[in-house]
Design an enzyme around this catalytic site. Structure first.
Site, PDB file in Angstrom:
ATOM      1  N   TYR A  88      -8.285  -6.143  10.970  1.00 33.36           N
ATOM      2  CA  TYR A  88      -7.322  -5.098  11.352  1.00 33.36           C
ATOM      3  C   TYR A  88      -7.268  -4.966  12.873  1.00 33.36           C
ATOM      4  O   TYR A  88      -6.189  -5.018  13.480  1.00 33.36           O
ATOM      5  CB  TYR A  88      -7.754  -3.780  10.717  1.00 33.36           C
ATOM      6  CG  TYR A  88      -6.850  -2.598  10.987  1.00 33.36           C
ATOM      7  CD1 TYR A  88      -5.568  -2.530  10.443  1.00 33.36           C
ATOM      8  CD2 TYR A  88      -7.295  -1.527  11.765  1.00 33.36           C
ATOM      9  CE1 TYR A  88      -4.756  -1.426  10.671  1.00 33.36           C
ATOM     10  CE2 TYR A  88      -6.491  -0.420  11.991  1.00 33.36           C
ATOM     11  CZ  TYR A  88      -5.219  -0.372  11.445  1.00 33.36           C
ATOM     12  OH  TYR A  88      -4.424   0.732  11.665  1.00 33.36           O
ATOM     13  N   ALA A 138       3.473   0.290  16.036  1.00 32.32           N
ATOM     14  CA  ALA A 138       2.420   1.212  15.619  1.00 32.32           C
ATOM     15  C   ALA A 138       1.088   0.506  15.808  1.00 32.32           C
ATOM     16  O   ALA A 138       0.664  -0.286  14.975  1.00 32.32           O
ATOM     17  CB  ALA A 138       2.608   1.601  14.152  1.00 32.32           C
ATOM     18  N   LEU A 191      13.320 -11.869   8.558  1.00 34.42           N
ATOM     19  CA  LEU A 191      14.280 -10.900   8.010  1.00 34.42           C
ATOM     20  C   LEU A 191      15.571 -10.974   8.825  1.00 34.42           C
ATOM     21  O   LEU A 191      15.533 -10.918  10.065  1.00 34.42           O
ATOM     22  CB  LEU A 191      13.674  -9.484   8.096  1.00 34.42           C
ATOM     23  CG  LEU A 191      14.561  -8.334   7.638  1.00 34.42           C
ATOM     24  CD1 LEU A 191      14.888  -8.441   6.150  1.00 34.42           C
ATOM     25  CD2 LEU A 191      13.875  -6.988   7.919  1.00 34.42           C
ATOM     26  N   THR A 249       0.835  -1.222   0.000  1.00 29.09           N
ATOM     27  CA  THR A 249       0.000   0.000   0.000  1.00 29.09           C
ATOM     28  C   THR A 249       0.864   1.264   0.000  1.00 29.09           C
ATOM     29  O   THR A 249       0.346   2.375   0.084  1.00 29.09           O
ATOM     30  CB  THR A 249      -0.947   0.067   1.226  1.00 29.09           C
ATOM     31  OG1 THR A 249      -0.150   0.060   2.426  1.00 29.09           O
ATOM     32  CG2 THR A 249      -1.920  -1.082   1.255  1.00 29.09           C
ATOM     33  N   GLY A 250       2.179   1.087  -0.072  1.00 23.92           N
ATOM     34  CA  GLY A 250       3.087   2.237  -0.030  1.00 23.92           C
ATOM     35  C   GLY A 250       3.410   2.754  -1.415  1.00 23.92           C
ATOM     36  O   GLY A 250       2.926   2.237  -2.419  1.00 23.92           O
TER      37      GLY A 250
HETATM   38  P1  NAD Z   1       0.173   3.155   4.701  1.00 25.41           P
HETATM   39  O1  NAD Z   1      -0.695   2.157   4.037  1.00 25.41           O
HETATM   40  O2  NAD Z   1       0.394   4.471   4.035  1.00 25.41           O
HETATM   41  O3  NAD Z   1       1.593   2.548   5.020  1.00 25.41           O
HETATM   42  C1  NAD Z   1       1.790   1.197   5.386  1.00 25.41           C
HETATM   43  C2  NAD Z   1       3.080   0.721   4.739  1.00 25.41           C
HETATM   44  O4  NAD Z   1       3.335  -0.638   5.164  1.00 25.41           O
HETATM   45  C3  NAD Z   1       3.008   0.716   3.206  1.00 25.41           C
HETATM   46  O5  NAD Z   1       4.164   1.306   2.657  1.00 25.41           O
HETATM   47  C4  NAD Z   1       2.949  -0.781   2.868  1.00 25.41           C
HETATM   48  O6  NAD Z   1       3.464  -1.080   1.599  1.00 25.41           O
HETATM   49  C5  NAD Z   1       3.745  -1.382   4.000  1.00 25.41           C
HETATM   50  N1  NAD Z   1       3.444  -2.796   4.273  1.00 25.41           N
HETATM   51  C6  NAD Z   1       2.219  -3.354   4.471  1.00 25.41           C
HETATM   52  N2  NAD Z   1       2.348  -4.686   4.674  1.00 25.41           N
HETATM   53  C7  NAD Z   1       3.676  -4.959   4.600  1.00 25.41           C
HETATM   54  C8  NAD Z   1       4.446  -6.156   4.752  1.00 25.41           C
HETATM   55  N3  NAD Z   1       3.878  -7.345   4.983  1.00 25.41           N
HETATM   56  N4  NAD Z   1       5.800  -6.072   4.640  1.00 25.41           N
HETATM   57  C9  NAD Z   1       6.404  -4.879   4.381  1.00 25.41           C
HETATM   58  N5  NAD Z   1       5.723  -3.713   4.234  1.00 25.41           N
HETATM   59  C10 NAD Z   1       4.374  -3.766   4.347  1.00 25.41           C
HETATM   60  O7  NAD Z   1      -0.459   3.391   6.172  1.00 25.41           O
HETATM   61  P2  NAD Z   1      -0.097   4.478   7.279  1.00 25.41           P
HETATM   62  O8  NAD Z   1      -1.250   5.359   7.462  1.00 25.41           O
HETATM   63  O9  NAD Z   1       1.247   5.051   7.005  1.00 25.41           O
HETATM   64  O10 NAD Z   1      -0.005   3.546   8.568  1.00 25.41           O
HETATM   65  C11 NAD Z   1       1.240   3.105   9.071  1.00 25.41           C
HETATM   66  C12 NAD Z   1       1.040   2.346  10.374  1.00 25.41           C
HETATM   67  O11 NAD Z   1       0.399   3.188  11.333  1.00 25.41           O
HETATM   68  C13 NAD Z   1       0.171   1.104  10.231  1.00 25.41           C
HETATM   69  O12 NAD Z   1       0.699   0.072  11.036  1.00 25.41           O
HETATM   70  C14 NAD Z   1      -1.174   1.545  10.758  1.00 25.41           C
HETATM   71  O13 NAD Z   1      -1.906   0.475  11.297  1.00 25.41           O
HETATM   72  C15 NAD Z   1      -0.778   2.553  11.821  1.00 25.41           C
HETATM   73  N6  NAD Z   1      -1.847   3.541  12.052  1.00 25.41           N
HETATM   74  C16 NAD Z   1      -2.045   4.570  11.179  1.00 25.41           C
HETATM   75  C17 NAD Z   1      -3.074   5.471  11.415  1.00 25.41           C
HETATM   76  C18 NAD Z   1      -3.317   6.661  10.511  1.00 25.41           C
HETATM   77  O14 NAD Z   1      -4.254   7.430  10.773  1.00 25.41           O
HETATM   78  N7  NAD Z   1      -2.527   6.891   9.481  1.00 25.41           N
HETATM   79  C19 NAD Z   1      -3.925   5.304  12.525  1.00 25.41           C
HETATM   80  C20 NAD Z   1      -3.703   4.222  13.356  1.00 25.41           C
HETATM   81  C21 NAD Z   1      -2.647   3.357  13.123  1.00 25.41           C
END
Ligand code: NAD
Ligand code: UDP
Length: 321
Positions: A145, A114, A61, A35-36
């Site tokens: 989730y 996180a 890893l 999702t990045g």
């Molecule tokens: P995002 O989707 O932008 O980023 C998540 C990243 O994790 C992406 O780059 C994706 O490619 C990578 N990823 C997913 N599964 C993976 C795997 N198996 N191996 C390697 N990389 C993997 O989301 P975000 O908003 O940046 O969220 C980041 C973290 O913060 C998450 O753990 C999320 O649960 C937590 N979080 C975010 C929010 C928010 O409001 N943004 C709120 C609560 C928690």
């Protein structure tokens, strides 16, 4: 210090990586780009201290270098993403957290998870303090989730209690800002993109449900301070405690974009939490931290990002034609 950040190509992971790099630390980013965005890591590649490993952290890893910190941010985070990727979400919250903790233990590194306000589910206590155990539907669609993150917290505490790993757990509340993907499906990105395009803003339900939105710079500063403090291994809420209805958010976005978009009501998704607001008493005391940017100012800072993303997308579409 050298830290390893999983999910470094994501919205929060890329800002957090930049925060460490700005302070002169080295960052090893790990991401499988599910999702990045490669744009986020291309940007970080401008820093001398940044390196990237393309890897799915749900698989083991091994790293040669010494590491002082492991910060586990990898996970789909938008409801649209985790509903499309339910198994990957459960795996990265469970196996991925286990692998990241194993790496931290092997290196004698500090670990930060996180986690999320979603561990409180559709809360029956409002606002939510860290002591609240939550109200989650384990078999509902959002359970993939919420339960993955609840498991991740339990696993983190087990590594702390049983293996003596130094742990930190941040419960992140709705965060927004530049570098979110225009199509990631979360409410702030949806509304700003819809308003800029002149499309209707899709308000789910009657718009009376609430969220408390934190600007990314504030969120990352709180997380950075939490990682460095030496007092608490258990969860800490980091978010902006000012609560808005989704209808109020839509109104602010329309005003700040100057859009003539109208509101379109859509069905409320299953188990959508009715309220959400962090009690940040603990973060204030422990970290001397307080959000500085209010919602309106944060929206103003975020609009230019989405405007340029839309222009880039439209230019690409014209080239393909
Ligand atoms: P995002 O989707 O932008 O980023 C998540 C990243 O994790 C992406 O780059 C994706 O490619 C990578 N990823 C997913 N599964 C993976 C795997 N198996 N191996 C390697 N990389 C993997 O989301 P975000 O908003 O940046 O969220 C980041 C973290 O913060 C998450 O753990 C999320 O649960 C937590 N979080 C975010 C929010 C928010 O409001 N943004 C709120 C609560 C928690
Ligand atoms: N929402 C909405 N329109 C959208 C996207 C989301 O009304 O286009 C609502 C959603 O139903 C929820 C809130 O906005 O009540 C926040 O949704 P988001 O997906 O950003 O994150 P959540 O807090 O639900 O994880």
């Amino acid at each position: 210090m050298r830290v390893l950040i999983t999910g470094a190509a994501g919205f929060l992971g890329s800002h957090l990586s930049e925060r460490f790099l700005d302070d002169g630390h080295e960052v090893i980013g790990v991401d499988n780009f599910i999702t990045g965005s490669k744009d986020n890591t291309a940007y970080l590649a401008g820093f001398e201290g940044f390196s990237l490993i393309e890897h799915d952290i749900s698989e083991s890893l091994f790293i040669d270098e010494d590491i002082d910190g492991v910060l586990h941010f990898a996970s789909p985070a938008s409801p649209v993403d985790y509903l499309e990727l339910p198994i990957q979400t459960l795996k990265v919250g469970s196996l991925g957290t286990h692998n990241a903790l194993g790496l931290a233990m092997a290196k004698g590194a500090r670990f930060l998870l996180a986690s999320t306000s979603e561990v409180y589910g559709d809360p029956l206590i409002h606002p939510q303090p860290e002591t609240y155990w939550g109200h989650v539907n384990p078999v509902g669609s959002r359970g993939v989730y919420d339960e993955a993150k609840r498991f991740a917290e339990a696993m983190t505490m087990a590594y702390h209690r049983y293996h003596g790993v130094e742990t930190r757990i941040v419960r992140i509340f709705n965060t927004f800002g530049p570098r979110m993907r225009p199509g990631d499906g979360r409410v702030v990105s949806n509304f700003i993109v819809q308003a800029l395009r002149g499309d209707p803003l899709t308000v789910y339900g009657d718009g009376s449900q609430t969220r408390s939105f934190c600007y990314v710079k504030d969120e990352v500063e709180g997380i950075y301070r939490l990682f460095h403090q030496n007092e608490r291994a258990e969860p800490v809420n980091i978010g902006n405690p000012v609560e808005f209805t989704i209808q109020e958010l839509a109104d602010i976005v329309i005003e700040e974009t100057g859009s003539s978009s109208v509101i379109e009501r859509m069905p409320l998704p299953d188990d959508d939490p009715k309220v959400r607001q962090p009690d940040i008493t603990l973060a204030r005391k422990l970290l001397d931290w307080e959000p500085q940017v209010d919602l309106r100012e944060g929206i103003q800072k975020t609009i230019p990002h989405f405007r340029s993303e839309i222009e880039r997308h439209d230019a690409q579409a014209r080239t393909i034609e």
